[in-house]
Design an enzyme around this catalytic site. Structure first.
Site, short mmCIF file in Angstrom:
data_model
loop_
_atom_site.label_atom_id
_atom_site.label_comp_id
_atom_site.label_asym_id
_atom_site.label_seq_id
_atom_site.Cartn_x
_atom_site.Cartn_y
_atom_site.Cartn_z
N LYS A 184 -9.84 0.30 1.81
CA LYS A 184 -10.93 1.23 1.52
C LYS A 184 -12.08 1.15 2.53
CE LYS A 184 -9.83 3.35 -2.43
NZ LYS A 184 -9.95 4.79 -2.65
N SER A 235 -1.97 -2.65 -0.63
CA SER A 235 -3.26 -2.00 -0.41
C SER A 235 -4.48 -2.87 -0.67
CB SER A 235 -3.36 -0.74 -1.27
OG SER A 235 -3.22 -1.07 -2.65
#
Length: 424
Positions: free
Chosen positions: A62, A317
């Site tokens: 992110k 992720s």
């Protein structure tokens, strides 16, 4: 954005913009490893490679989109300050960017966000950010953040439905293609709001069009799967919040339009399966991941035949997992595997009833892991909530048969979520 626009009117990240994003974030974003997983390669008879975004400074990808967006703002916008809503990972990316660029930021997070993620966000942001806990879900926090933005004129940094954020996430695809010397047959990546897959799929469709892009989301928050089936964006009335990094009720409009065109498949995985993958990665590969970070690998079972002998990339992720959730993760994994079961057992109100249950009902390898009983009446039988862990899922049927034969069986709780949620 109107999702019924003609294809040539739909926003798509341009390669030039993605390359500019890669240059813009290069000083703060790590080029994470693309490492072969011996465990999963052997299990699926394929060349399974893990894109280790869990190794970023903020322990998730992110940071790419957040830093690319904030660093592209004008000086006037930066002076006003920024605001965002996030379940955790985007918040940390925004906090890191605010601290690095010396920009004031306000970050709204759900009250249900694991404490570890809240503390990390505060640590990365330092004096430059203010964290506000509001609402039970990301969507609740988002609505509160929008009101704050309108009142104070801040610039909103969307976690997924923003062009610069999408372009930042798309830089992962450039890295992957630079790191391999073989054609990639499949890419499996997690999906929450869709920013990662919108960017990643666009780059692959241009530079590696034969690669199949598979989106993966939790079964309890299947917002993209539902929307693709309906042919329009659907806001789910209720979601399971366990996979907090991918639990959104409504996907981004830009991302929906892109994913509708680019994804080769969109699948869901049960939360219990995700938990088992978390445990497997820790026990077998010493890799710590959060639930969203395990989703891509959790989906490989559904493609076991298709990926044999193929080159497969799975996105890991993020690794922002709170250690206090370990017990719940283990419990959910055992339930999914059919090893852990909860019952209401009807015990005769006489001495020796429990001893009989243990000796004549439980199997030799069965174990009682939960027992809750209180005698509050003088009826013939008294109920107890009992949790039993089996060594083999196949032992479940015989166990139930013995319970019924000996008149102990009351009710099975695993498939009664309204009751069962109080136990897990």
């Amino acid at each position: 954005m109107d999702t019924l626009l003609a294809k040539d009117q739909i926003y798509k990240p341009k390669l030039e913009a993605v390359r500019e994003a890669a240059q813009r974030i290069s000083k703060v974003v790590l080029k994470t490893p693309l490492a072969e997983s011996f465990t999963y390669s052997k299990r699926f008879q394929a060349n399974v490679m893990l894109k280790r975004e869990d190794l970023q400074q903020v322990r998730s990808y992110k940071i790419r989109g957040a830093y690319n967006k904030i660093s592209s703002l004008t000086q006037d916008q930066l002076k006003k300050g920024v605001i965002c809503a996030s379940a955790g990972n985007h918040a940390q990316g925004v906090a890191f960017a605010c601290n690095k660029l010396e920009v004031n930021g306000v970050i709204y997070m759900p009250i249900t966000t694991p404490r570890q993620k809240v503390e990390q966000t505060q640590m990365f942001g330092g004096e430059w950010v203010k964290v506000i806990l509001k609402g039970d879900t990301y969507d609740d926090s988002f609505k509160s953040a929008m009101k704050h933005m309108d009142k104070f004129g801040l610039v909103f940094i969307h976690p997924f439905d923003d062009e610069k954020v999408i372009e930042g996430q798309a830089t992962i695809a450039l890295e992957i293609l630079e790191q391999v010397d073989v054609p990639i047959d499949y890419v499996f990546a997690p999906l929450g709001g869709g920013g990662l897959l919108a960017g990643l799929s666009t780059v692959f469709k241009q530079l590696s069009p034969k690669t199949k892009i598979i989106g993966v989301e939790p079964a309890g928050a299947a917002s993209m799967s539902t929307s693709l089936k309906e042919g329009k964006i659907v806001e789910l009335p209720f979601i399971e919040r366990f996979v907090d990094g991918a639990a959104v009720q409504k996907v981004g409009s830009r991302n929906f339009a892109i994913c509708k065109e680019n994804l080769d498949d969109m699948i869901t995985v049960p939360e219990g399966k995700i938990c088992q993958t978390i445990l497997d990665l820790y026990n077998q590969d010493a890799i710590v991941v959060e639930p969203a970070g395990a989703m891509a690998l959790s989906a490989l079972d559904q493609y076991a035949e298709e990926i044999k002998g193929k080159n497969v990339v799975c996105m890991v992720s993020g690794s922002n997992n709170d250690i206090t959730r370990t017990a719940e993760i283990k419990e959910r994994a055992l339930l999914y595997a059919g090893i852990k079961h909860y019952f209401i057992i009807s015990f005769p109100q006489r001495a020796g009833a429990l001893k009989e249950f243990v000796a004549k009902v439980l199997g030799p390898n069965d174990d009682i892991t939960h027992f809750e009983y209180s005698k509050k009446h003088h009826r013939e039988n008294g109920p107890a909530v009992v949790g039993i862990e089996l060594s083999d899922p196949a032992d479940f049927g015989p166990l139930v048969e013995r319970m019924k034969k000996k008149n102990f069986y009351g009710e099975y709780l695993n498939d009664k979520p309204n009751l069962f949620q109080f136990l897990v």
